[in-house]
Design an enzyme around this catalytic site. Sequence first.
Site, PDB file in Angstrom:
ATOM      1  N   CYS A   1       0.817  -1.222   0.000  1.00 20.89           N
ATOM      2  CA  CYS A   1       0.000   0.000   0.000  1.00 20.89           C
ATOM      3  C   CYS A   1       0.850   1.271   0.000  1.00 20.89           C
ATOM      4  O   CYS A   1       0.499   2.275   0.598  1.00 20.89           O
ATOM      5  CB  CYS A   1      -0.980  -0.004   1.173  1.00 20.89           C
ATOM      6  N   GLY A   2       1.996   1.200  -0.699  1.00 18.84           N
ATOM      7  CA  GLY A   2       2.780   2.407  -0.949  1.00 18.84           C
ATOM      8  C   GLY A   2       2.130   3.248  -2.028  1.00 18.84           C
ATOM      9  O   GLY A   2       0.964   3.040  -2.391  1.00 18.84           O
TER      10      GLY A   2
ATOM     11  N   LYS B   1      15.701   0.928 -16.846  1.00 18.03           N
ATOM     12  CA  LYS B   1      15.393   2.341 -17.113  1.00 18.03           C
ATOM     13  C   LYS B   1      15.566   3.162 -15.840  1.00 18.03           C
ATOM     14  O   LYS B   1      15.836   4.365 -15.893  1.00 18.03           O
ATOM     15  CB  LYS B   1      13.986   2.485 -17.723  1.00 18.03           C
TER      16      LYS B   1
ATOM     17  N   TRP C   1       2.496   3.396  -5.337  1.00 16.99           N
ATOM     18  CA  TRP C   1       2.042   2.704  -6.546  1.00 16.99           C
ATOM     19  C   TRP C   1       0.960   1.673  -6.216  1.00 16.99           C
ATOM     20  O   TRP C   1      -0.033   1.562  -6.932  1.00 16.99           O
ATOM     21  CB  TRP C   1       3.232   2.069  -7.257  1.00 16.99           C
ATOM     22  N   GLY C   2       1.141   0.911  -5.139  1.00 21.68           N
ATOM     23  CA  GLY C   2       0.143  -0.092  -4.770  1.00 21.68           C
ATOM     24  C   GLY C   2      -1.215   0.527  -4.496  1.00 21.68           C
ATOM     25  O   GLY C   2      -2.249   0.013  -4.936  1.00 21.68           O
TER      26      GLY C   2
ATOM     27  N   TYR D   1      -1.404  11.358  -2.558  1.00 28.40           N
ATOM     28  CA  TYR D   1      -1.728  11.380  -3.974  1.00 28.40           C
ATOM     29  C   TYR D   1      -3.211  11.228  -4.286  1.00 28.40           C
ATOM     30  O   TYR D   1      -3.685  11.732  -5.289  1.00 28.40           O
ATOM     31  CB  TYR D   1      -0.945  10.271  -4.704  1.00 28.40           C
TER      32      TYR D   1
ATOM     33  N   GLY E   1       5.933  -0.413 -17.709  1.00 22.90           N
ATOM     34  CA  GLY E   1       5.728   0.685 -18.642  1.00 22.90           C
ATOM     35  C   GLY E   1       5.599   2.015 -17.930  1.00 22.90           C
ATOM     36  O   GLY E   1       5.627   2.092 -16.707  1.00 22.90           O
TER      37      GLY E   1
ATOM     38  N   ARG F   1       1.218  -4.060   5.590  1.00 23.84           N
ATOM     39  CA  ARG F   1       1.709  -4.542   6.889  1.00 23.84           C
ATOM     40  C   ARG F   1       1.113  -3.684   8.003  1.00 23.84           C
ATOM     41  O   ARG F   1       1.118  -2.459   7.923  1.00 23.84           O
ATOM     42  CB  ARG F   1       3.229  -4.492   6.932  1.00 23.84           C
TER      43      ARG F   1
ATOM     44  N   SER G   1       9.911  11.657 -11.114  1.00 28.15           N
ATOM     45  CA  SER G   1      10.750  10.453 -11.105  1.00 28.15           C
ATOM     46  C   SER G   1      11.673  10.406  -9.891  1.00 28.15           C
ATOM     47  O   SER G   1      12.551  11.255  -9.720  1.00 28.15           O
ATOM     48  CB  SER G   1      11.596  10.403 -12.383  1.00 28.15           C
TER      49      SER G   1
END
Length: 320
Positions: free
Chosen positions: A8-9, A187, A11-12, A48, A132, A31, A249
């Site tokens: 659950c960061g 990348k 991106w998750g 976010y 991607g 966690r 980034s």
Amino acid sequence: MNISVLGCGRWGTFLAWYVHKVGHNVMLWGRENSRNYIGLKETRKNDYLPLPEDIVLCNSLEKAVSFAEMIIISISAQELRSFANQLSSINEIDGKTFILCMKGLESASGKRLSQVFGEEIGKKINLAVWVGPGHVQDFVNHIPNCMVIGSENVDITKKIVQEFSSDLIRFYYGQDLIGNEIGAATKNVMGIAAGMLDGFNYSSLKGSLMARGTREISRLVRAMGGNDITIYGLSHLGDYEATLFSEHSHNRKFGKAFVEGERFGKLAEGVSTVRALRELSKQYDVELPICSAIYEILFDDKNAKETLEDLFLRPVKFEF
């Protein structure tokens, strides 16, 4: 369909938000004592996005795995082996589809994440990767992008794409798991290099970095048995805008902060990846000049400015 997202960061949590948005029932696991999980439990939001009320938060892995037909994993790449080992003890795992949504390589061995996961699970599961370009900050502002789903089973690839496609993310079928995973991981190393160039006001050299970086990684993919053309697709070159140029980034910001002598407190996965690439360079006897230069700057205390100038400005040679 029931979908669980493990991790659950940033991106998750976005992935849980996204698969809910496209019409699925979602459980988000974290966690119990993690800062991200505690924050979501208390406020139902992070920096976010707000978490929709009908996304179920839980801290039981067994519950999250038994709930879902498809299970998305979004954790640090270096934690995947121990996490997969933990998952392997859960009885209801057979036949489920796991989707790895992280970009990295195992630092010590250089192994791809699908290899790491497969070695530890040792059960009959379906496995895919989701890679991607794309940043949470853009997606939540309805800015679309293109991404890749890759698997060794094209039917699984097609099923995932069918379930998750929307106007916000257009998916392509990944046909080369080696190339997609190596491309997605490396990348981030190029992102660190780009940040270092930015830090020295050498941003104009990022075009050279793109041209030479893709060639370097394509040689590695070919040596590993993948399709070198994959590097020019979405998993690697297609992700350069989001990694080499974007203000969002983490890897670019890490590289810039490093040469400016400042601390960058967030995860830059490229740091571990460049260790793995050192290992792969030896295993496959492939020269990786850019990756080697970044390794030497980060771990051998080489002078960053001199090393990058040597890399980009001094050799006289034929381009191809």
